[in-house]
Structure formats: structure tokens, C-alpha cells
Scaffold this motif. Structure first.
Motif, mmCIF file in Angstrom:
data_model
loop_
_atom_site.group_PDB
_atom_site.id
_atom_site.type_symbol
_atom_site.label_atom_id
_atom_site.label_comp_id
_atom_site.label_asym_id
_atom_site.label_seq_id
_atom_site.Cartn_x
_atom_site.Cartn_y
_atom_site.Cartn_z
ATOM 1 N N MET A 261 6.899 7.147 -3.848
ATOM 2 C CA MET A 261 7.144 7.373 -5.272
ATOM 3 C C MET A 261 6.274 6.421 -6.084
ATOM 4 O O MET A 261 6.065 5.275 -5.690
ATOM 5 C CB MET A 261 8.621 7.148 -5.588
ATOM 6 C CG MET A 261 8.971 7.398 -7.059
ATOM 7 S SD MET A 261 10.743 7.227 -7.366
ATOM 8 C CE MET A 261 11.331 8.723 -6.574
ATOM 9 N N ARG A 262 5.782 6.908 -7.209
ATOM 10 C CA ARG A 262 4.903 6.108 -8.061
ATOM 11 C C ARG A 262 5.589 5.767 -9.381
ATOM 12 O O ARG A 262 6.438 6.511 -9.865
ATOM 13 C CB ARG A 262 3.617 6.881 -8.356
ATOM 14 C CG ARG A 262 2.832 7.290 -7.118
ATOM 15 C CD ARG A 262 1.709 6.362 -6.877
ATOM 16 N NE ARG A 262 0.930 6.680 -5.695
ATOM 17 C CZ ARG A 262 -0.099 5.970 -5.294
ATOM 18 N NH1 ARG A 262 -0.478 4.923 -5.985
ATOM 19 N NH2 ARG A 262 -0.759 6.287 -4.197
ATOM 20 N N SER A 263 5.172 4.645 -9.950
ATOM 21 C CA SER A 263 5.641 4.300 -11.291
ATOM 22 C C SER A 263 4.941 5.207 -12.295
ATOM 23 O O SER A 263 3.712 5.283 -12.311
ATOM 24 C CB SER A 263 5.308 2.838 -11.605
ATOM 25 O OG SER A 263 5.474 2.570 -12.987
ATOM 26 N N PRO A 264 5.676 5.907 -13.155
ATOM 27 C CA PRO A 264 5.024 6.826 -14.109
ATOM 28 C C PRO A 264 4.175 6.106 -15.147
ATOM 29 O O PRO A 264 3.277 6.706 -15.726
ATOM 30 C CB PRO A 264 6.212 7.549 -14.754
ATOM 31 C CG PRO A 264 7.379 6.635 -14.575
ATOM 32 C CD PRO A 264 7.149 5.940 -13.278
ATOM 33 N N ARG A 265 4.437 4.831 -15.375
ATOM 34 C CA ARG A 265 3.680 4.088 -16.394
ATOM 35 C C ARG A 265 2.359 3.549 -15.861
ATOM 36 O O ARG A 265 1.381 3.449 -16.596
ATOM 37 C CB ARG A 265 4.513 2.921 -16.944
ATOM 38 C CG ARG A 265 5.659 3.362 -17.820
ATOM 39 C CD ARG A 265 6.330 2.163 -18.472
ATOM 40 N NE ARG A 265 7.407 2.580 -19.349
ATOM 41 C CZ ARG A 265 7.262 2.964 -20.610
ATOM 42 N NH1 ARG A 265 6.046 2.962 -21.145
ATOM 43 N NH2 ARG A 265 8.281 3.343 -21.335
ATOM 44 N N THR A 266 2.319 3.168 -14.592
ATOM 45 C CA THR A 266 1.129 2.515 -14.062
ATOM 46 C C THR A 266 0.416 3.313 -12.970
ATOM 47 O O THR A 266 -0.774 3.098 -12.731
ATOM 48 C CB THR A 266 1.502 1.140 -13.466
ATOM 49 O OG1 THR A 266 2.353 1.334 -12.327
ATOM 50 C CG2 THR A 266 2.225 0.288 -14.494
ATOM 51 N N GLY A 267 1.142 4.206 -12.287
ATOM 52 C CA GLY A 267 0.563 4.942 -11.179
ATOM 53 C C GLY A 267 0.601 4.195 -9.867
ATOM 54 O O GLY A 267 0.219 4.734 -8.828
ATOM 55 N N TYR A 268 1.074 2.932 -9.890
ATOM 56 C CA TYR A 268 1.175 2.164 -8.654
ATOM 57 C C TYR A 268 2.455 2.558 -7.911
ATOM 58 O O TYR A 268 3.407 3.082 -8.495
ATOM 59 C CB TYR A 268 1.188 0.662 -8.947
ATOM 60 C CG TYR A 268 -0.060 0.166 -9.635
ATOM 61 C CD1 TYR A 268 -1.324 0.545 -9.187
ATOM 62 C CD2 TYR A 268 0.002 -0.684 -10.731
ATOM 63 C CE1 TYR A 268 -2.477 0.088 -9.822
ATOM 64 C CE2 TYR A 268 -1.132 -1.143 -11.368
ATOM 65 C CZ TYR A 268 -2.370 -0.754 -10.906
ATOM 66 O OH TYR A 268 -3.509 -1.198 -11.533
ATOM 67 N N GLU B 110 14.284 3.921 -14.076
ATOM 68 C CA GLU B 110 12.829 4.166 -14.096
ATOM 69 C C GLU B 110 12.175 3.538 -12.867
ATOM 70 O O GLU B 110 12.349 2.338 -12.619
ATOM 71 C CB GLU B 110 12.213 3.564 -15.362
ATOM 72 C CG GLU B 110 10.691 3.680 -15.422
ATOM 73 C CD GLU B 110 10.089 2.852 -16.547
ATOM 74 O OE1 GLU B 110 8.854 2.870 -16.663
ATOM 75 O OE2 GLU B 110 10.839 2.187 -17.290
ATOM 76 N N PRO B 111 11.411 4.306 -12.085
ATOM 77 C CA PRO B 111 10.687 3.708 -10.954
ATOM 78 C C PRO B 111 9.616 2.742 -11.462
ATOM 79 O O PRO B 111 8.810 3.095 -12.330
ATOM 80 C CB PRO B 111 10.043 4.915 -10.254
ATOM 81 C CG PRO B 111 10.750 6.106 -10.793
ATOM 82 C CD PRO B 111 11.205 5.760 -12.164
ATOM 83 N N VAL B 112 9.624 1.529 -10.949
ATOM 84 C CA VAL B 112 8.642 0.527 -11.376
ATOM 85 C C VAL B 112 7.967 -0.080 -10.156
ATOM 86 O O VAL B 112 8.565 -0.176 -9.079
ATOM 87 C CB VAL B 112 9.281 -0.587 -12.233
ATOM 88 C CG1 VAL B 112 9.828 -0.024 -13.533
ATOM 89 C CG2 VAL B 112 10.383 -1.312 -11.470
ATOM 90 N N ASP B 113 6.720 -0.478 -10.331
ATOM 91 C CA ASP B 113 5.973 -1.117 -9.245
ATOM 92 C C ASP B 113 6.332 -2.594 -9.172
ATOM 93 O O ASP B 113 7.048 -3.128 -10.027
ATOM 94 C CB ASP B 113 4.474 -0.927 -9.469
ATOM 95 C CG ASP B 113 4.025 -1.507 -10.798
ATOM 96 O OD1 ASP B 113 3.601 -2.663 -10.817
ATOM 97 O OD2 ASP B 113 4.138 -0.787 -11.812
ATOM 98 N N SER C 231 0.849 -1.191 0.000
ATOM 99 C CA SER C 231 0.000 0.000 0.000
ATOM 100 C C SER C 231 0.884 1.240 0.000
ATOM 101 O O SER C 231 2.034 1.201 0.447
ATOM 102 C CB SER C 231 -0.909 0.004 1.240
ATOM 103 O OG SER C 231 -0.132 -0.094 2.413
ATOM 104 N N ALA C 232 0.365 2.349 -0.516
ATOM 105 C CA ALA C 232 1.180 3.548 -0.718
ATOM 106 C C ALA C 232 0.877 4.607 0.327
ATOM 107 O O ALA C 232 -0.283 4.856 0.663
ATOM 108 C CB ALA C 232 0.925 4.110 -2.111
#
Length: 530
Positions: free
Chosen positions: A137-144, A153-156, A131-132
Motif C-alpha cells: 500500500m502506498r501513501s496517497p500524499r507522497t507515493g512512498y 490515512e496510509p502514511v509512509d 522498499s516496496a
């Protein structure tokens, strides 16, 4: 004796598949989902000392992220029901999982209770981890919420698992079930600077077809099977259900393989790249990303082969029922074959695949509804059909809304047909008539450019559109009299009696005009100059 039923299924698979929008991630996600119920399931069953239950006659169903177990040992059921969800959460984070345990004095009663509980459990959403917090920080591609970085690249967590997953070489993957030729290369990206043997082959318009196909009347077959197994022992009950599950899965895979051989293999691009990528294949479902010009012929061929293969497996299932003493009156309620419906969303490869999938699924449901309306008798088999849409502007995921928005004029005229039948004589407009209509255009034949302007005018000025259409017919009458006659004949096959001043059925307010133009643009027919 008390029988315990453990039922498990994955839900919300589509968001997991299409979350990042990158084809490489979609491919890895689809392989991971497909792999889950093979070796990982076998390992957990082994830990719980239930090795006899994996892919055997002790499991009524095991395919496509869904499996059922019938177990007599209550303690082993308890252990497995605690361990397996943890393993799934670790292997495929971000995918909803639904699982229930039920018990009864027979296999049939335990399964009936389990299926009822499963239906209820589907309405509850499970908590997703991690849970956030507000500062995460969020993944820019998914928002998770991001859990790590991939090349900066930040990834979930789900994306990280997809990118790290490599299916074992000995495991039979999706592409091998789709086509057994080992020398083929399967594309996993659209980037122009990528290796040519991994790049998806596209035409100049950069269109792809996202195809979703689904079998019809599966529930009716299951009802017959349920009645047939009422008085049977546990082993026979499970065996018949497993024969149905495996037979349906095999029929779907065989249909996809034959369609691939007939349609895709002859169109293999340079570097032996096949112009498609399967995303879901199993049960009665097929989802595939395919070069736009091949999507319709592939879908038609798949549905035809699906009908042929399901006829064979249902014949075998009926023989098994007979061998186990099932009443002939029950056996005879099985259909001779299963039919299927499909939706095709034509889209740019840069558009969101998740919404494209939602549209393809909505188109498939639209085709099913239209096929159901075409039934002359409620007990008749639903005709196979397909529905397609070429995305021109904004991407919407509801086929009916998009149809009303783009294809219905202010005067109420529908510029596209909602469905096309695969087989003639079943009360639906035929896809073959659409192809015959489109073939009237091209070099040395009719010119569709005027029809494009007429389609636009119909939204704003019907009278001017009528004048333009009559002038187009007048100009075409002498040099292309034969093609104009073929055009009228194919048009009548699609919509019935046509009006004199528009390519439409005046009584039904229907025209295939937008479908003709979409078909021509997708399949590359060039207009001749008049």
C-alpha cells in the motif's frame, strides 16, 4: 600523528520537507532536520566516548544537517561511522545521507582528503528503506510505501516520523532563532476551520511568497581560509574554521531576526499570529514561507542586514588570523562583507510547495548568474540581487524556462526583468525603481488596467499594443501629467532610454511591464478610473 576526519551531510532535504504538501508536516520536518545535529548527535558522541567533539573547537563545522569531526582515535571513528548513520536513518527516514572517513598526517590534509571524497560520494544515491513490493500500500500524499495509518490515512515512514515529532521545550527551535518574542504565535496550517492562532494569515488572493536566499562567494572565503591555515597546528586550524562556520551562521540568523523585527512584527495579525513560517535558517541559507505582500520587503531587509552582519564577523575573523600569525597578504584577500541573492516564488497556498521551492531556488540561481554578469572586474564582490515570479498558470520549477514561456513575446520582447539589484550603482536595475514605477498607479493616479490589456496584446499583435499604449498615454497626459513624468523617469532608471510607443527599451527589447503588474496585484494597489 595520524588524524582521522569524519564528514557527514544530509542530502535531498527538500523532498523530505515538502513531500506531503501540508504546512504542518513541512514545519515538523524542518524542525526535525534542525534538531538532528544537536541532542541526537550529542547522544551518539557520548555513546562513542567522544563527548568533547560536540559543538566544540574539535569540530570545524556543525550546523544545518552538516558536521565535520577530526579525531585521533581510529577505533572511535570506526564506531561512530557505523552507529551515526543508523541513528539518522531511524530519526529522519527518507533523507539521503552522505558520510566519508579520511585520514592524513595533519588536520588540513585529512580535511582536504575528506572533502574530496565527499564530493565524489554526493554522486551516489543511497538505498531507501523500506522498499516496496508490487502489492504494498502506498501513501496517497507522497507515493512512498505506507508503514502505518494516521487517522485512517496510509502514511509512509517519513511522514509518520514528522507527525510524531515534538521538539523538546529546552531546545532552541527555528522560530526562536527567527524571532525571540515569546508571545507570538507561529502558523502551521492554512485550513479555515483550524484554530485562528495557528492559521496562516492570507490576503483575499490566497497568495504566499516562498523565499529562498543564499550567500555569495562563500567558496572564495574558504579558499582564503584554507591558504591561511596551511602551516597552523590542529587546534588553531579547527578553531579558525569553526569561527568562520559559527560566525556565518550567526550573521544569517541575526539578519533574519532583524528583518523579522522591521518587516513582520509590525504586520502581526489578530491572535498575535506572525505572517510567516521559517523552514530553513542556518549557514548562509534562508528559506521562509511568508505572506505575499511582505515577501519582497522582508527579502530586501534580510539581504541588507546580511551584508552588515557578515562585515562584522569577517572583521573578527581577520583579527583572529592576524593573532595567529597569518600573513597580511592572505588576510587582506578576505572580502569586506558577503553579499546574497534571493528568489521569490509567489504562489497559491494550495499549489505544490516542493515545486514552488524548486522555482524559488532556480530564481535565486538566476539572480546569482545575472549578478555575476554585472561584475566590471572578476575580483569585485558580486552585487546582492533578487529575482521574483508570480505564478499565473501551470507551475514550473525552472526559472529560465518559465521566463521564456510566459515573459518573452513572439517578437522577442521581454516583458519582465531577470533581476533587481538591492544596492544602487552596481550595474543592475534597482528594486527601488520598480517600487517607484508601481507607485505611479492607484486611486487618483495612473490606471494600470489598460497596461494589463497591452501586456496581453504584446503576445499576439504588437502594432495594436502600440496603438493602445499611445492612447493610454494621451488620455493620461492632462489629468495625470506629473504621474506620467514619474512613470517615464522610473522606467528609464530600470531599462535605460525608452522607445516612444512602448514601455520598453527598444535596443535591449526589455520591459518591466509584467513585473509592474505583478507588484501591483500582490501589494494591493487599486487602479483609479479614468
Amino acid at each position: 600523528m595520524i588524524i582521522h576526519a569524519y564528514l557527514f551531510e544530509l542530502r535531498a532535504i527538500q523532498p523530505f520537507l515538502f513531500a506531503t504538501g501540508k504546512l504542518r508536516d513541512i514545519v515538523s520536518a524542518s524542525e526535525l532536520i534542525d534538531y538532528l545535529c544537536t541532542e541526537p548527535l550529542a547522544k551518539v558522541l557520548e555513546i562513542c566516548k567522544l563527548t568533547d567533539y560536540h559543538l566544540s573547537e574539535l569540530s570545524p563545522r556543525c550546523a544545518g544537517g552538516v558536521f565535520y569531526l577530526l579525531i585521533e582515535d581510529a577505533e572511535k571513528v570506526r564506531q561512530f561511522s557505523h552507529l551515526w548513520p543508523l541513528a539518522v536513518a531511524e530519526l529522519v527516514p527518507g533523507v539521503e545521507q552522505v558520510h566519508v572517513c579520511a585520514q592524513g598526517d595533519s588536520a588540513r590534509s585529512a580535511m582536504a582528503k575528506g572533502l574530496s571524497q565527499l564530493q565524489t560520494a554526493r554522486n551516489y544515491h543511497t538505498v531507501q528503506h523500506p522498499s516496496a513490493s508490487p502489492l504494498a500500500m502506498r501513501s496517497p500524499r507522497t507515493g512512498y510505501v505506507a508503514t502505518e495509518r494516521d487517522h485512517g490515512e496510509p502514511v509512509d515512514a517519513a511522514t509518520a516520523v514528522k507527525r510524531a515529532f515534538v521538539r523538546p521545550q529546552h531546545s532552541k527551535n527555528l522560530t526562536s532563532r527567527f524571532c525571540e518574542e515569546q508571545a507570538l504565535n507561529w502558523p502551521d496550517n492554512f485550513e479555515e476551520n483550524s484554530a485562528p492562532q495557528k492559521r496562516f494569515p492570507l490576503a483575499k488572493d490566497n497568495l504566499v511568497g516562498l523565499v529562498h536566499a543564499d550567500g555569495n562567494a562563500i567558496g572564495e572565503v574558504l579558499l582564503v581560509l584554507s591558504e591561511a591555515t596551511q602551516a597552523l597546528d590542529k587546534e588553531t586550524y579547527v578553531r579558525l574554521y569553526r569561527e568562520f562556520s559559527d560566525g556565518l551562521d550567526r550573521a544569517t540568523c541575526d539578519a533574519a531576526r532583524l528583518a523579522c523585527q522591521l518587516v513582520l512584527v509590525p504586520e502581526i495579525a489578530s491572535h498575535s499570529v506572525i505572517p510567516a513560517r521559517p523552514l530553513v535558517l542556518g549557514g548562509d541559507d534562508l528559506t521562509v514561507l511568508i505572506k505575499a505582500s511582505l515577501a519582497l520587503p522582508f527579502t530586501v531587509q534580510f539581504i541588507k542586514q546580511f551584508e552588515i552582519n557578515t562585515a562584522l564577523f569577517l572583521k573578527s575573523l581577520k583579527a583572529s588570523m592576524q593573532a595567529n600569525g597569518v600573513e597580511p597578504s592572505v588576510q587582506n584577500r578576505l572580502p569586506e562583507k558577503l553579499t546574497a541573492c534571493a528568489g521569490i516564488a509567489y504562489m497559491k497556498h494550495s499549489q505544490p510547495f516542493y515545486q514552488g521551492y524548486e522555482l524559488a531556488e532556480s530564481l535565486c540561481n538566476r539572480a546569482k548568474n545575472q549578478s555575476r554578469l554585472a561584475l566590471k572586474h572578476p575580483k569585485d564582490a558580486m552585487p546582492s540581487s533578487l529575482s521574483f515570479h508570480k505564478i499565473q498558470g501551470s507551475l514550473a520549477d525552472d526559472a529560465d524556462h518559465l521566463f521564456q514561456l510566459e515573459q518573452v513575446t513572439s517578437s522577442g520582447l521581454e516583458l519582465a526583468l531577470p533581476v533587481y539589484g538591492i544596492n544602487p550603482g552596481q550595474g543592475l536595475p534597482s528594486y527601488e525603481a520598480l517600487i517607484a514605477l508601481a507607485s505611479c498607479f492607484g486611486p487618483g493616479r495612473l490606471n494600470e488596467k489598460r497596461l494589463r490589456s497591452i501586456a496581453t496584446l504584446l503576445h499576439s499583435d504588437v502594432q495594436l499594443a502600440q496603438k493602445d499604449y499611445l492612447r493610454w498615454r494621451s488620455l493620461s497626459a492632462k489629468p495625470f501629467a506629473k504621474q506620467l513624468g514619474e512613470f517615464d523617469d522610473a522606467l528609464k532608471d530600470l531599462v535605460g532610454p525608452i522607445s516612444g510607443d512602448l514601455p520598453a527599451n527598444a535596443a535591449k527589447s526589455q520591459s518591466p511591464l509584467a513585473d509592474i503588474l505583478s507588484y501591483i496585484s500582490i501589494h494591493g494597489h487599486l487602479a483609479s478610473e479614468e
